[in-house]
Design a protein around this motif. Structure first.
Motif, PDB file in Angstrom:
ATOM      1  N   MET A 148       0.855  -1.167   0.000  1.00 22.91           N
ATOM      2  CA  MET A 148       0.000   0.000   0.000  1.00 22.91           C
ATOM      3  C   MET A 148       0.899   1.228   0.000  1.00 22.91           C
ATOM      4  O   MET A 148       1.789   1.356   0.842  1.00 22.91           O
ATOM      5  CB  MET A 148      -0.901  -0.008   1.231  1.00 22.91           C
ATOM      6  N   VAL A 149       0.653   2.123  -0.957  1.00 22.25           N
ATOM      7  CA  VAL A 149       1.463   3.332  -1.034  1.00 22.25           C
ATOM      8  C   VAL A 149       0.674   4.574  -0.641  1.00 22.25           C
ATOM      9  O   VAL A 149       1.251   5.641  -0.483  1.00 22.25           O
ATOM     10  CB  VAL A 149       2.066   3.529  -2.444  1.00 22.25           C
ATOM     11  N   GLY A 150      -0.623   4.441  -0.481  1.00 22.87           N
ATOM     12  CA  GLY A 150      -1.403   5.605  -0.092  1.00 22.87           C
ATOM     13  C   GLY A 150      -2.727   5.224   0.527  1.00 22.87           C
ATOM     14  O   GLY A 150      -3.334   4.225   0.164  1.00 22.87           O
ATOM     15  N   LEU A 151      -3.132   6.026   1.508  1.00 25.98           N
ATOM     16  CA  LEU A 151      -4.414   5.855   2.166  1.00 25.98           C
ATOM     17  C   LEU A 151      -4.962   7.240   2.446  1.00 25.98           C
ATOM     18  O   LEU A 151      -4.341   8.017   3.166  1.00 25.98           O
ATOM     19  CB  LEU A 151      -4.248   5.057   3.474  1.00 25.98           C
ATOM     20  N   ASP A 152      -6.079   7.568   1.825  1.00 18.39           N
ATOM     21  CA  ASP A 152      -6.745   8.850   2.050  1.00 18.39           C
ATOM     22  C   ASP A 152      -8.097   8.565   2.684  1.00 18.39           C
ATOM     23  O   ASP A 152      -8.786   7.632   2.279  1.00 18.39           O
ATOM     24  CB  ASP A 152      -7.023   9.592   0.738  1.00 18.39           C
ATOM     25  N   ALA A 153      -8.482   9.378   3.639  1.00 17.91           N
ATOM     26  CA  ALA A 153      -9.793   9.226   4.262  1.00 17.91           C
ATOM     27  C   ALA A 153     -10.311  10.586   4.679  1.00 17.91           C
ATOM     28  O   ALA A 153      -9.548  11.413   5.170  1.00 17.91           O
ATOM     29  CB  ALA A 153      -9.709   8.298   5.462  1.00 17.91           C
ATOM     30  N   ARG A 154     -11.595  10.812   4.448  1.00 17.11           N
ATOM     31  CA  ARG A 154     -12.250  12.023   4.949  1.00 17.11           C
ATOM     32  C   ARG A 154     -12.895  11.646   6.271  1.00 17.11           C
ATOM     33  O   ARG A 154     -13.799  10.831   6.320  1.00 17.11           O
ATOM     34  CB  ARG A 154     -13.296  12.514   3.953  1.00 17.11           C
ATOM     35  N   LEU A 155     -12.370  12.251   7.340  1.00 19.47           N
ATOM     36  CA  LEU A 155     -12.800  11.889   8.681  1.00 19.47           C
ATOM     37  C   LEU A 155     -13.318  13.091   9.439  1.00 19.47           C
ATOM     38  O   LEU A 155     -12.870  14.209   9.241  1.00 19.47           O
ATOM     39  CB  LEU A 155     -11.619  11.313   9.474  1.00 19.47           C
ATOM     40  N   GLY A 156     -14.216  12.845  10.337  1.00 23.68           N
ATOM     41  CA  GLY A 156     -14.687  13.834  11.294  1.00 23.68           C
ATOM     42  C   GLY A 156     -14.805  13.146  12.637  1.00 23.68           C
ATOM     43  O   GLY A 156     -15.026  11.936  12.698  1.00 23.68           O
ATOM     44  N   ALA A 157     -14.673  13.863  13.724  1.00 21.18           N
ATOM     45  CA  ALA A 157     -14.691  13.254  15.060  1.00 21.18           C
ATOM     46  C   ALA A 157     -16.008  12.530  15.318  1.00 21.18           C
ATOM     47  O   ALA A 157     -16.026  11.402  15.811  1.00 21.18           O
ATOM     48  CB  ALA A 157     -14.442  14.313  16.123  1.00 21.18           C
ATOM     49  N   LEU A 158     -17.122  13.154  14.977  1.00 21.83           N
ATOM     50  CA  LEU A 158     -18.431  12.543  15.230  1.00 21.83           C
ATOM     51  C   LEU A 158     -18.614  11.287  14.374  1.00 21.83           C
ATOM     52  O   LEU A 158     -19.036  10.247  14.857  1.00 21.83           O
ATOM     53  CB  LEU A 158     -19.554  13.539  14.946  1.00 21.83           C
ATOM     54  N   GLY A 159     -18.287  11.378  13.113  1.00 23.30           N
ATOM     55  CA  GLY A 159     -18.427  10.221  12.227  1.00 23.30           C
ATOM     56  C   GLY A 159     -17.564   9.061  12.662  1.00 23.30           C
ATOM     57  O   GLY A 159     -18.004   7.906  12.674  1.00 23.30           O
TER      58      GLY A 159
END
Length: 168
Positions: free
Chosen positions: A1-12
């Protein structure tokens, strides 16, 4: 694995909900084939009890060098023509010669091929699944949560629209 992107929020994250996750891979073994690069984008990722990871939809791109297809010997002076017919790849060396037919390696449940893009020395297969459900062991689920938490801890603020973790 060369990349990991995630859209995160504390509540989610606290609720087991991640908007989108993108995973970039290189030098992937796929049955008898080898892919130079693969990208998987999972949207609306969440965990259902007891430990089922759900993504809806899931999209992928796999780049394969012509030289990495078993039994195919590309000839440099003939451009190859590639077509996707169902779950088979039809590769034609010349328009007057019959196409060689290759079965595309098996895909995960529910994932279907959607297209092929041809390039000079490789092709890109695309695919999608409307919903992907994967039952995880509690150890696997703990690993997913640990990775997401490590990405979240590097976030500057909870309002950040995207977080990247490269080289993990």
């Amino acid at each position: 694995m060369v990349g990991l992107d995630a859209r995160l929020g504390a509540l989610g994250l606290a609720l087991g909900q991640v908007d989108d996750v993108r995973v970039d891979l290189e030098d992937v073994r796929w049955s008898r084939w080898r892919a130079r690069r693969a990208t998987v984008v999972c949207r609306d990722v969440h965990v259902n009890p007891p430990a089922v990871l759900v993504a809806s939809p899931v999209e992928f791109r796999v780049e394969v060098d012509f030289a990495d297809i078993p039994e195919l010997q590309p000839v440099s002076w003939f451009p190859l023509t590639v077509r996707l017919v169902g779950s088979e790849l039809h590769v034609r060396l010349h328009r007057w010669l019959p196409a060689r037919v290759f079965a595309v390696p098996e895909l995960p449940r529910g994932v279907e091929l959607t297209g092929v893009e041809q390039h000079a020395d490789h092709f890109v297969l695309t695919g999608a699944a409307p919903v992907l459900r994967e039952r995880l062991t509690f150890g696997q689920l703990a690993d997913v949560v640990r990775r997401l938490a490590s990405i979240h801890s590097r976030t500057r603020s909870d309002t950040t629209s995207g977080t990247s973790s490269w080289g993990t």
